[in-house]
Each structure stands twice: as structure tokens, then as C-alpha cells.
Design a protein around this motif. Structure first.
Motif, PDB file in Angstrom:
ATOM      1  N   ARG A  10       6.710  16.324  11.835  1.00 32.85           N
ATOM      2  CA  ARG A  10       7.022  17.459  11.757  1.00 32.85           C
ATOM      3  C   ARG A  10       8.082  17.482  10.744  1.00 32.85           C
ATOM      4  N   ARG A  11       9.060  16.784  11.301  1.00 34.53           N
ATOM      5  CA  ARG A  11      10.936  16.562  10.686  1.00 34.53           C
ATOM      6  C   ARG A  11      10.437  15.608   9.244  1.00 34.53           C
ATOM      7  N   ALA A  12       9.643  14.632   9.748  1.00 32.69           N
ATOM      8  CA  ALA A  12       9.320  13.767   8.074  1.00 32.69           C
ATOM      9  C   ALA A  12       8.549  14.490   7.255  1.00 32.69           C
ATOM     10  N   GLY A  13       8.001  15.241   7.600  1.00 33.02           N
ATOM     11  CA  GLY A  13       6.863  16.116   6.275  1.00 33.02           C
ATOM     12  C   GLY A  13       8.020  16.831   5.863  1.00 33.02           C
ATOM     13  N   LEU A  14       9.093  18.146   6.349  1.00 31.55           N
ATOM     14  CA  LEU A  14      10.041  18.543   6.018  1.00 31.55           C
ATOM     15  C   LEU A  14      10.823  17.583   5.081  1.00 31.55           C
ATOM     16  N   CYS A  15      11.050  16.872   5.370  1.00 29.53           N
ATOM     17  CA  CYS A  15      12.285  15.809   4.511  1.00 29.53           C
ATOM     18  C   CYS A  15      11.445  15.712   4.304  1.00 29.53           C
ATOM     19  N   LEU A  16      10.348  15.368   3.883  1.00 32.09           N
ATOM     20  CA  LEU A  16       9.591  14.275   2.627  1.00 32.09           C
ATOM     21  C   LEU A  16       9.297  15.800   1.208  1.00 32.09           C
ATOM     22  N   LEU A  17       9.009  16.935   2.055  1.00 32.66           N
ATOM     23  CA  LEU A  17       8.994  18.333   0.848  1.00 32.66           C
ATOM     24  C   LEU A  17      10.622  18.463  -0.153  1.00 32.66           C
ATOM     25  N   VAL A  18      11.415  18.882   1.309  1.00 33.97           N
ATOM     26  CA  VAL A  18      12.378  18.788   0.158  1.00 33.97           C
ATOM     27  C   VAL A  18      12.767  17.896  -0.844  1.00 33.97           C
ATOM     28  N   ALA A  19      12.297  15.880  -0.271  1.00 30.74           N
ATOM     29  CA  ALA A  19      12.677  14.929  -1.181  1.00 30.74           C
ATOM     30  C   ALA A  19      12.316  15.194  -2.630  1.00 30.74           C
ATOM     31  N   ALA A  20      10.908  15.804  -2.142  1.00 29.63           N
ATOM     32  CA  ALA A  20      10.053  15.670  -3.698  1.00 29.63           C
ATOM     33  C   ALA A  20      10.535  17.414  -3.883  1.00 29.63           C
ATOM     34  N   LEU A  21      11.057  18.259  -3.937  1.00 32.77           N
ATOM     35  CA  LEU A  21      11.287  19.033  -4.053  1.00 32.77           C
ATOM     36  C   LEU A  21      12.594  18.941  -5.731  1.00 32.77           C
ATOM     37  N   ALA A  22      13.787  18.031  -4.802  1.00 34.17           N
ATOM     38  CA  ALA A  22      14.828  17.457  -5.769  1.00 34.17           C
ATOM     39  C   ALA A  22      14.872  16.487  -6.854  1.00 34.17           C
ATOM     40  N   GLN A  23      13.417  15.889  -6.581  1.00 31.51           N
ATOM     41  CA  GLN A  23      13.355  14.898  -7.713  1.00 31.51           C
ATOM     42  C   GLN A  23      12.602  15.782  -8.332  1.00 31.51           C
ATOM     43  N   GLY A  24      12.195  16.821  -8.345  1.00 31.43           N
ATOM     44  CA  GLY A  24      11.103  16.589  -9.435  1.00 31.43           C
ATOM     45  C   GLY A  24      10.287  17.065  -9.206  1.00 31.43           C
ATOM     46  N   CYS A  25       9.222  16.682  -8.388  1.00 29.55           N
ATOM     47  CA  CYS A  25       7.689  16.737  -8.011  1.00 29.55           C
ATOM     48  C   CYS A  25       6.828  17.962  -7.623  1.00 29.55           C
ATOM     49  N   ALA A  26       7.869  19.254  -7.716  1.00 23.52           N
ATOM     50  CA  ALA A  26       7.706  20.354  -7.727  1.00 23.52           C
ATOM     51  C   ALA A  26       8.546  20.939  -9.352  1.00 23.52           C
ATOM     52  N   SER A  27       8.534  21.863 -10.205  1.00 19.56           N
ATOM     53  CA  SER A  27       9.385  21.483 -10.993  1.00 19.56           C
ATOM     54  C   SER A  27       9.448  23.104 -10.758  1.00 19.56           C
ATOM     55  N   PRO A  28      11.138  24.091 -10.727  1.00 20.60           N
ATOM     56  CA  PRO A  28      11.758  25.341 -10.845  1.00 20.60           C
ATOM     57  C   PRO A  28      10.511  25.977 -11.081  1.00 20.60           C
ATOM     58  N   ASP A  29       9.994  25.496 -12.140  1.00 22.66           N
ATOM     59  CA  ASP A  29       8.382  26.645 -12.882  1.00 22.66           C
ATOM     60  C   ASP A  29       7.657  26.704 -11.168  1.00 22.66           C
ATOM     61  N   GLN A  30       6.934  25.600 -10.468  1.00 27.45           N
ATOM     62  CA  GLN A  30       5.678  25.700  -9.768  1.00 27.45           C
ATOM     63  C   GLN A  30       7.160  26.166  -8.577  1.00 27.45           C
ATOM     64  N   ILE A  31       8.138  25.991  -7.826  1.00 28.21           N
ATOM     65  CA  ILE A  31       8.309  27.191  -6.798  1.00 28.21           C
ATOM     66  C   ILE A  31       8.843  28.265  -6.723  1.00 28.21           C
ATOM     67  N   ARG A  32       8.829  28.648  -8.386  1.00 27.18           N
ATOM     68  CA  ARG A  32       8.560  30.068  -8.708  1.00 27.18           C
ATOM     69  C   ARG A  32       7.278  30.534  -8.136  1.00 27.18           C
TER      70      ARG A  32
END
Length: 204
Positions: A10-32
Motif C-alpha cells: 500500500r505504501r509503495a502504491g501511494l508513493c507511485l501515485l505521488v510520483a506519477a502525479l509529480a512527474q506529470g502522468c496526471a496533469s493539474p487539469d486531471q487532478i482538478r
């Protein structure tokens, strides 16, 4: 699976999510988009629940209803934020997920987390399925209003979330509590108010 291994995943999955968002896999518009859709759905359900469960009438005087409501909320672990007995206004707060206990909160997560993940995934893709509820750093603020009514008093309850510090994941906060949590908290509060007042409430 070993509990420690599951937690690590679970911790690894959360880290992957944060890393993906930080690296632009999800754009600010997608997050909004994700936060907007989650807030919209949770708000609609919150408003429906308040219409159904948010107001009760009691055959007691307003002063008695006010004192009993305050005592009930204190017994559920809330602390006083503000009060005006003349106006019948009372505000209390506590760290989330109070007034629910840990076992009750787990039931909320099991019921509502899949819906939140599905809504997020519509906007951010697979990363949405890694989202978790994060009560850390949140306070639950409950406002009670006690007014005179035919035969006694009418008590209404509302709830909101107040951020004390950012969540561990760094993801934006949603604005509304999970629907199952709202239902369970209201049921728990009304039951405690009835015990304090010694009378059953009825839908107003």
C-alpha cells in the motif's frame, strides 16, 4: 498475505501515485477534474442525507435541548468551539474521524472508498485506484442549532471538514465527508442526544 507485506505494498502504491502525479502522468487539469467530481458526488449525497437525517424534533424545552445536545457531543469526544445559548447555536470540533471510532471508520472506508477511487479514475486513470481516505490532519466540525418548535424544540445538525495540516500524500483535499460516514455519525449523535434528553426524537 503477511500484514507487513500488504502495508508495504500500500505504501509503495501511494508513493507511485505521488510520483506519477509529480512527474506529470496526471496533469493539474486531471487532478482538478478528479477532486471536482468527488466533491460534486459527495456534496449531493451529503445534502440528501441532511434532508433525511439532519433535523429532529423533541418534546423538551429549547434550553433543555441545548444543554442535552452539548452534553451528547462532549460524550462523543467533541470539544467546544463556540456557543450562544440565547440563539441556540453550538459548534464543536475534534480530530477526524471523531465522532466515529476506528472500527466504524474502517466500515466507512470499505463502503465509500471504491466510489471515490472510481470517480478519480475517470479523470486520472489507473492512479485513481490508489487513492485512500486520509483523515490525518483533518478536524470534523459539527454545528448544532436548537430552536423552539411546536411541542418543544427542533435540533438541526451540519458537519464540515477543516484542514489542520496537509495530508500525508500531498493530494488536494476533498470538501465533503464520505456519505456513509455522515450517515453513521448522525445516527450516533442522535442516539446520544436521545439518551441525554431521555426522550425519542422524531423527523421534523
Amino acid at each position: 498475505m503477511h500484514v507487513g507485506g500488504a502495508s508495504a505494498i500500500r505504501r509503495a502504491g501511494l508513493c507511485l501515485l505521488v510520483a506519477a502525479l509529480a512527474q506529470g502522468c496526471a496533469s493539474p487539469d486531471q487532478i482538478r477534474c478528479a477532486i471536482t467530481d468527488i466533491n460534486k458526488e459527495f456534496q449531493q449525497q451529503y445534502e440528501r442525507i441532511l434532508q433525511e437525517k439532519g433535523i429532529r424534533a423533541f418534546n423538551v424545552r429549547p434550553a433543555v435541548a441545548f444543554t442535552g445536545t452539548r452534553s451528547a457531543l462532549f460524550h462523543l469526544g467533541m470539544r467546544l468551539e463556540s456557543q450562544d445559548a440565547d440563539l441556540g447555536l453550538l459548534s464543536v470540533a475534534a480530530p477526524a474521524p471523531t465522532p466515529l471510532n476506528e472500527a466504524e471508520w474502517q466500515r466507512v472506508a470499505q463502503a465509500d472508498l471504491p466510489m471515490m477511487q472510481r470517480l478519480a479514475a475517470n479523470c486520472v486513470g489507473l492512479a485513481g485506484w490508489l487513492l485512500k481516505f486520509e483523515p490525518e490532519g483533518l478536524e470534523i466540525v459539527i454545528t448544532a442549532t436548537v430552536v423552539p418548535a411546536a411541542g418543544g424544540s427542533e435540533i438541526s445538525l451540519t458537519a464540515r471538514m477543516h484542514q489542520v495540516k496537509p495530508p500525508p500524500s500531498g493530494m488536494p483535499r476533498r470538501e465533503y465527508a464520505p456519505p456513509t460516514g455522515v450517515r453513521m455519525a448522525l445516527d450516533k449523535i442522535w442516539a446520544q442526544i436521545e439518551r441525554e434528553l431521555g426522550v425519542k426524537g422524531r423527523s421534523a
